[in-house]
Design a protein around this motif. Structure first.
Motif, PDB file in Angstrom:
ATOM      1  N   ALA A   1     -33.077  14.657  17.124  1.00 19.10           N
ATOM      2  CA  ALA A   1     -33.412  14.275  15.577  1.00 19.10           C
ATOM      3  C   ALA A   1     -34.710  15.238  15.403  1.00 19.10           C
ATOM      4  N   LEU A   2     -35.284  15.922  16.420  1.00 19.67           N
ATOM      5  CA  LEU A   2     -36.563  16.561  15.891  1.00 19.67           C
ATOM      6  C   LEU A   2     -36.135  18.181  16.074  1.00 19.67           C
ATOM      7  N   ILE A   3     -34.680  18.348  16.337  1.00 16.77           N
ATOM      8  CA  ILE A   3     -34.352  19.837  16.494  1.00 16.77           C
ATOM      9  C   ILE A   3     -34.469  20.662  15.055  1.00 16.77           C
ATOM     10  N   PRO A   4     -34.055  19.924  13.954  1.00 14.36           N
ATOM     11  CA  PRO A   4     -34.043  20.693  12.593  1.00 14.36           C
ATOM     12  C   PRO A   4     -35.540  20.893  12.118  1.00 14.36           C
ATOM     13  N   SER A   5     -36.600  20.127  12.520  1.00 18.17           N
ATOM     14  CA  SER A   5     -37.965  20.181  12.231  1.00 18.17           C
ATOM     15  C   SER A   5     -38.604  21.455  13.035  1.00 18.17           C
ATOM     16  N   ILE A   6     -38.347  21.291  14.228  1.00 17.91           N
ATOM     17  CA  ILE A   6     -38.589  22.415  15.245  1.00 17.91           C
ATOM     18  C   ILE A   6     -38.264  23.967  15.021  1.00 17.91           C
ATOM     19  N   VAL A   7     -36.879  23.626  14.401  1.00 18.39           N
ATOM     20  CA  VAL A   7     -36.346  25.153  14.016  1.00 18.39           C
ATOM     21  C   VAL A   7     -37.188  25.551  12.659  1.00 18.39           C
ATOM     22  N   LEU A   8     -37.554  24.726  11.883  1.00 18.07           N
ATOM     23  CA  LEU A   8     -38.154  25.018  10.652  1.00 18.07           C
ATOM     24  C   LEU A   8     -39.615  25.652  10.984  1.00 18.07           C
ATOM     25  N   ILE A   9     -40.286  24.879  11.761  1.00 19.10           N
ATOM     26  CA  ILE A   9     -41.729  25.283  12.101  1.00 19.10           C
ATOM     27  C   ILE A   9     -41.459  26.716  12.991  1.00 19.10           C
ATOM     28  N   GLU A  10     -40.714  26.923  13.728  1.00 23.20           N
ATOM     29  CA  GLU A  10     -40.552  28.257  14.538  1.00 23.20           C
ATOM     30  C   GLU A  10     -40.315  29.249  13.537  1.00 23.20           C
ATOM     31  N   SER A  13     -43.360  29.964  11.310  1.00 21.71           N
ATOM     32  CA  SER A  13     -44.245  30.828  12.454  1.00 21.71           C
ATOM     33  C   SER A  13     -43.901  32.138  12.416  1.00 21.71           C
ATOM     34  N   ASN A  14     -42.712  32.428  12.837  1.00 24.33           N
ATOM     35  CA  ASN A  14     -42.141  33.799  12.799  1.00 24.33           C
ATOM     36  C   ASN A  14     -42.225  34.708  11.559  1.00 24.33           C
TER      37      ASN A  14
END
Length: 88
Positions: A1-10, A13-14
């Motif tokens: 469930a957290l994968i989409p938010s982690i992808v957005l944050i990364e 960041s990049n």
């Protein structure tokens, strides 16, 4: 469930990283030049003894500025290489 938010944050960041590195590099360059300029503007109002100390301080700051410039160029090159490897 957290994968989409982690992808957005990364992703954010990049995208932001080159801008923050550029601001940091520019601030380091401007700080030394500003200090040299501010000290240089006080020269005409000083006595001969203080003027010679000011010139010595200016020379030492110029040497320090040169060392900082060399270190900054090295750091910039390393960070650029690391960022390019990370993106590609």
């Amino acid at each position: 469930a957290l994968i989409p938010s982690i992808v957005l944050i990364e992703t954010i960041s990049n995208v932001i990283r080159p801008g923050t590195l550029s601001v940091r590099l520019a601030a380091n360059i401007i700080a030394g030049h500003l200090l040299l300029t501010l000290l240089g503007n006080t020269g005409p109002s000083l006595s001969t003894t203080l003027l010679s100390l000011l010139i010595l301080a200016q020379i030492l700051l110029l040497v320090l500025e040169s060392a900082v410039a060399i270190i900054q160029s090295y750091v910039f090159a390393v960070l650029r290489t690391l960022y390019a490897r990370e993106v590609v």
